[in-house]
Design a protein around this motif. Structure first.
Motif, mmCIF file in Angstrom:
data_model
loop_
_atom_site.group_PDB
_atom_site.id
_atom_site.type_symbol
_atom_site.label_atom_id
_atom_site.label_comp_id
_atom_site.label_asym_id
_atom_site.label_seq_id
_atom_site.Cartn_x
_atom_site.Cartn_y
_atom_site.Cartn_z
ATOM 1 N N ASN A 48 43.310 8.228 65.856
ATOM 2 C CA ASN A 48 41.615 8.281 65.988
ATOM 3 C C ASN A 48 40.869 8.139 65.699
ATOM 4 O O ASN A 48 40.228 9.120 66.182
ATOM 5 C CB ASN A 48 42.416 10.094 67.836
ATOM 6 C CG ASN A 48 42.556 9.856 68.015
ATOM 7 O OD1 ASN A 48 44.179 9.042 68.784
ATOM 8 N ND2 ASN A 48 44.021 11.038 68.551
ATOM 9 N N SER A 50 37.461 7.016 64.142
ATOM 10 C CA SER A 50 36.640 5.341 64.491
ATOM 11 C C SER A 50 36.642 3.837 63.943
ATOM 12 O O SER A 50 37.658 3.617 62.581
ATOM 13 C CB SER A 50 35.179 6.225 63.292
ATOM 14 O OG SER A 50 34.106 4.800 63.867
ATOM 15 N N GLU A 55 28.326 2.151 68.295
ATOM 16 C CA GLU A 55 29.031 3.438 68.040
ATOM 17 C C GLU A 55 29.155 2.372 70.242
ATOM 18 O O GLU A 55 30.473 2.809 70.262
ATOM 19 C CB GLU A 55 27.631 4.227 69.163
ATOM 20 C CG GLU A 55 28.692 5.536 70.571
ATOM 21 C CD GLU A 55 27.217 5.897 70.653
ATOM 22 O OE1 GLU A 55 27.704 7.047 71.816
ATOM 23 O OE2 GLU A 55 26.384 6.708 69.550
ATOM 24 N N ASP A 58 32.156 0.536 68.567
ATOM 25 C CA ASP A 58 33.602 1.653 68.613
ATOM 26 C C ASP A 58 34.780 1.797 70.225
ATOM 27 O O ASP A 58 35.507 2.914 69.711
ATOM 28 C CB ASP A 58 32.769 3.302 68.188
ATOM 29 C CG ASP A 58 33.828 4.341 67.220
ATOM 30 O OD1 ASP A 58 35.163 3.793 67.552
ATOM 31 O OD2 ASP A 58 33.696 4.970 67.094
ATOM 32 N N PHE A 59 33.390 2.949 71.118
ATOM 33 C CA PHE A 59 33.633 3.070 72.165
ATOM 34 C C PHE A 59 34.583 1.980 72.960
ATOM 35 O O PHE A 59 35.459 3.061 73.251
ATOM 36 C CB PHE A 59 33.031 3.951 73.602
ATOM 37 C CG PHE A 59 32.574 3.805 74.277
ATOM 38 C CD1 PHE A 59 33.886 5.423 75.348
ATOM 39 C CD2 PHE A 59 32.456 2.829 75.398
ATOM 40 C CE1 PHE A 59 33.875 5.207 76.508
ATOM 41 C CE2 PHE A 59 32.922 2.998 77.001
ATOM 42 C CZ PHE A 59 33.772 4.880 77.254
ATOM 43 N N GLN A 62 37.993 2.191 71.084
ATOM 44 C CA GLN A 62 39.208 2.948 71.932
ATOM 45 C C GLN A 62 39.180 3.077 72.952
ATOM 46 O O GLN A 62 41.163 2.999 73.004
ATOM 47 C CB GLN A 62 38.033 4.326 71.516
ATOM 48 C CG GLN A 62 37.318 4.383 69.986
ATOM 49 C CD GLN A 62 38.635 5.543 69.198
ATOM 50 O OE1 GLN A 62 39.515 5.722 69.410
ATOM 51 N NE2 GLN A 62 37.887 5.282 67.907
ATOM 52 N N SER A 135 40.869 14.086 64.362
ATOM 53 C CA SER A 135 40.037 13.319 65.145
ATOM 54 C C SER A 135 38.753 13.128 64.277
ATOM 55 O O SER A 135 38.935 13.443 63.356
ATOM 56 C CB SER A 135 40.112 13.666 66.444
ATOM 57 O OG SER A 135 39.085 15.344 66.001
ATOM 58 N N ALA A 139 31.175 13.532 66.651
ATOM 59 C CA ALA A 139 31.094 13.153 68.032
ATOM 60 C C ALA A 139 30.296 12.853 68.882
ATOM 61 O O ALA A 139 29.094 12.737 68.521
ATOM 62 C CB ALA A 139 31.674 14.401 68.362
ATOM 63 N N HIS A 140 30.680 11.711 69.713
ATOM 64 C CA HIS A 140 29.702 11.437 70.721
ATOM 65 C C HIS A 140 29.922 11.622 71.874
ATOM 66 O O HIS A 140 31.040 12.870 71.935
ATOM 67 C CB HIS A 140 29.812 9.505 70.109
ATOM 68 C CG HIS A 140 29.380 9.042 69.325
ATOM 69 N ND1 HIS A 140 28.857 8.864 68.514
ATOM 70 C CD2 HIS A 140 30.628 8.374 68.508
ATOM 71 C CE1 HIS A 140 28.582 8.055 67.358
ATOM 72 N NE2 HIS A 140 30.127 7.937 67.122
ATOM 73 N N THR A 143 33.660 11.077 72.931
ATOM 74 C CA THR A 143 34.089 11.522 71.807
ATOM 75 C C THR A 143 35.628 12.237 72.728
ATOM 76 O O THR A 143 36.734 12.095 72.578
ATOM 77 C CB THR A 143 34.494 12.343 70.332
ATOM 78 O OG1 THR A 143 32.789 11.318 70.302
ATOM 79 C CG2 THR A 143 35.657 12.839 69.874
#
Length: 253
Positions: A48, A50, A55, A58-59, A62, A135, A139-140, A143
């Protein structure tokens, strides 16, 4: 009725596209780890993590990983589908018994979760388990939701394929209940072997308990919920665990 030969071929292809391949990679990984100059206690395995320094990217990565990762679950269910017979009902992945399934899931979390943490801690102290980085520590806003979805993907993938699908096919091939339970449990342990020998043993034990429960209940729903809860606790609680017990959970320097 499909022939035994076609069923065996189907099982081989299904596992080769999913957790069977993960098991092979995991065996290669543990061989690489034990032959490394550093002992297992000084190595780490990250999940899990990055995918990009940006950002939004990355999101996106994921989210796509969760989305496309569930297609193998859809394939397993499709292969179990029969005209007039739902694959969800066939392996007990439905909401017909919410109260009983929830109670069963909570019992499984208690039975598996506490001993699992203890076994991981013992493995770290004994030097035969790597530090599992569950993890990212930074964190964002998204996350936690992504970790919840990642935990759901893992739970569905493992319980639908290694229990629901595999048990059904092995039963159709005439394999006995305990041979099926042990085979499934060994597979579960093997694709976690990259984490070290402690997680291997712990997941074999988990596989035996989950397999036995499935043989009795005929339902994957409580297994999926229990697995989902265990992974959410592991993923979301990891930064807290690092803060409280850095010698056990923090990655080596």
């Amino acid at each position: 009725m499909r022939s035994d030969r076609r069923l065996r071929l189907e099982v081989g292809i299904m596992l080769g596209l999913s957790l069977g391949a993960s098991a092979v990679y995991s065996i290669v990984s543990i061989v690489a780890r034990v032959t490394d100059e550093r002992p297992l206690a000084e190595q780490s395995a990250a999940i899990n993590q990055s995918r990009s320094s940006r950002e939004w990217l990355d999101f996106t990565y994921q989210l796509l990983d969760v989305f496309f990762g569930l297609f193998v679950v859809a394939l397993a269910l499709y292969l179990l589908w029969q005209p007039g017979r739902s694959p969800f009902r066939r392996i007990g992945l439905d909401f017909t018994r919410p109260g009983r399934d929830a109670a069963s899931a909570l019992a499984l979390v208690a039975v598996i979760g506490i001993p699992g943490i203890a076994l991981y801690a013992i493995g770290r102290l004994a030097g035969w388990t790597v530090a599992v980085v569950a993890s990212p520590l930074d964190a964002h806003w998204w996350t936690v939701p992504i970790l919840v979805l990642a935990a759901l993907k893992a739970a569905l993938t493992e319980e639908v394929i290694v229990v629901g699908y595999l048990f059904t096919r092995l039963r159709e091939l005439g394999v006995g209940p305990w041979s099926t339970i042990l085979s499934s449990a060994l597979l579960r342990g093997t694709y976690h072997l990259y984490q070290g020998f402690g997680p291997f043993a712990g997941n074999v034990a988990m596989g035996i308990v989950f397999g036995w429960c499935y043989q009795r209940w005929g339902r994957t729903m409580p297994l999926v919920v229990a697995h989902w809860m265990l992974d959410m606790i592991s993923f979301i609680g990891y930064p807290l665990a690092v803060g409280w017990w850095p010698e056990l959970f923090a990655p080596p320097e």
